[in-house]
Design an enzyme around this catalytic site. Structure first.
Site, short mmCIF file in Angstrom:
data_model
loop_
_atom_site.label_atom_id
_atom_site.label_comp_id
_atom_site.label_asym_id
_atom_site.label_seq_id
_atom_site.Cartn_x
_atom_site.Cartn_y
_atom_site.Cartn_z
CD GLN A 1 -7.16 -0.79 7.68
OE1 GLN A 1 -7.99 -1.67 7.89
NE2 GLN A 1 -5.91 -0.91 8.08
CB CYS B 1 2.48 2.15 9.89
SG CYS B 1 1.14 1.31 9.02
CG ASN C 1 -5.14 3.79 9.56
OD1 ASN C 1 -5.55 4.85 9.09
ND2 ASN C 1 -4.00 3.69 10.19
N GLY D 1 0.80 -1.22 0.00
CA GLY D 1 0.00 0.00 0.00
C GLY D 1 0.83 1.27 0.00
#
Length: 393
Positions: A184, A332, A156, A70
């Site tokens: 998502q 992340c 997200n 992504g």
């Protein structure tokens, strides 16, 4: 040993059996750019996957560009070098919502001074009035401006689903292009690129039960062209992304996309039922808990919970020791638990945001899983939380 309960599907979905089988079958495939039989067999695997990914989002297979995930897909899409038909002039301004993924907030390949941030409402929805005002102001400043706008389909952290079709109308009326990060939302709710009005869409394999390390940029039509590829070289992916395709990962992505499309109608409502039951039981057992973004449309699987006085670090450790895998937000940041830019943009008080815990369910989540989390959460809040939440649910 305590049986583990996995409630972090927004970070990564467990590998689907169909994806695992497709990957194993593709591991010995040839080079898909070769013209011999082995190469043609590998090419067939890639193209079958391309068709499956395209079907998941209502696109044409030729308009799917495979990437390494992504993040790369977002950076590839967010470039001034986007052409629409005969219009080859570069995009000169990027507008992104304040709640975007870090790979979008960083501005892709736009210079920092060409990136504008569009605010969101306290519910976590992109402020359409602010977007319209900014587009109008840009038109006044420069009548020839060609903006690119990026708004994610669903956040997200909160799961809040954005008004993409309405945003698309504003963007297109201003002569702009709309990019939608659907990492998502794909596989959880209907995500048709045409119905949403998106011009470019980005996806990630591991969010839908495929492998990590594979994603895609999806174009609304062949009229849209990325004239400056991020990776230049051998001309793979119709010149949009150089490098030999990761055949096994792409095959797994395609199998996961096909399974997600097949299960979508049943999986979404089932997850919403579990999610609503979780929130109702939490409200009954620890009424000081608030559901951040709970008043807005959300993904059927996502709850962002917080309670005053509760710290995310403490909660994550306690829940992990109790056998529960959850998250403090986006997965992340190399395991860090830090301040959420999403919650700051929503105006959530820092004392509440500091303790926010994301619970994200999946098709395999059971009532027993929900009950295990509710028991652990309510006990944690009763021990450590003080006062009321202080924000609207």
């Amino acid at each position: 040993m305590t049986e583990r309960v996995y409630l972090d599907w927004n970070a990564t979905a467990p590998l689907r059996p169909e994806a695992r089988a497709a990957m194993l079958a593709a591991l010995d495939a040839g080079n898909p750019s070769s013209v011999h039989a082995e190469g043609r067999a590998a090419r067939a695997l890639v193209e079958d996957a391309r068709e499956a990914v395209a079907r998941l989002v209502g696109a044409a297979p030729r308009d799917v560009i495979f990437t390494s995930g992504g993040t790369e897909a977002n950076v590839l899409a967010l470039t001034p070098a986007l052409q629409v038909g005969a219009d080859t002039a570069p995009r000169d301004r990027l507008l992104v919502s304040a709640i975007e993924h870090a790979s979008v907030r960083s501005g892709g390949r736009f210079p920092t001074n060409a990136v504008d941030i569009v605010p969101v409402t306290p519910d976590g929805l992109v402020d359409l009035a602010a977007l319209a005002a900014r587009l109008e102001a840009l038109a006044v400043e420069n009548t020839g401006i060609r903006p690119l706008v990026s708004v994610m389909h669903a956040n997200n952290e909160t799961g809040v689903v954005q008004p993409i079709a309405a945003a698309a109308e504003l963007v297109h009326a201003a002569g702009g292009i709309l990019h939608v990060d659907a990492v998502q939302s794909a596989g959880k709710i209907p995500c048709d690129i045409g119905a949403l009005g998106a011009d470019l869409m980005t996806l990630s394999g591991h969010k839908i039960g495929g492998p990590k390390g594979v994603g895609a940029v999806v174009l609304r039509s062949a009229a849209i062209h990325v004239s400056d590829p991020l990776l230049k070289g051998g001309g793979q992916e119709r010149g949009a992304r150089a490098g030999t395709e990761n055949v096994a990962a792409i095959a797994g992505f395609g199998a996961a996309a096909a399974a997600a499309a097949r299960d979508l109608a049943a999986a979404g409502p089932a997850m919403a039922t579990r999610r609503d039951a979780l929130e109702a039981q939490v409200a009954a057992g620890s009424p000081q808990t608030c559901v951040i973004g709970g008043a807005a449309p959300r993904l059927p699987n996502t709850s962002l919970l917080a309670a005053p006085g509760l710290k995310a670090e403490t909660a994550l450790i306690a829940l992990d020791l109790a056998g529960l895998a959850v998250s403090s937000g986006a997965a992340c940041s190399s395991g860090k638990v830090g301040a959420s830019q999403v919650l700051a943009a929503m105006g959530v008080p820092p004392a509440i945001a500091a303790g926010a815990i994301r619970v994200s369910l999946g098709p395999a989540t059971t009532e027993r899983d929900v009950a295990a989390f509710v028991d652990a959460w309510n006990g944690l809040v009763r021990r450590l939380s003080k006062g009321g939440c202080g924000i609207a649910a």
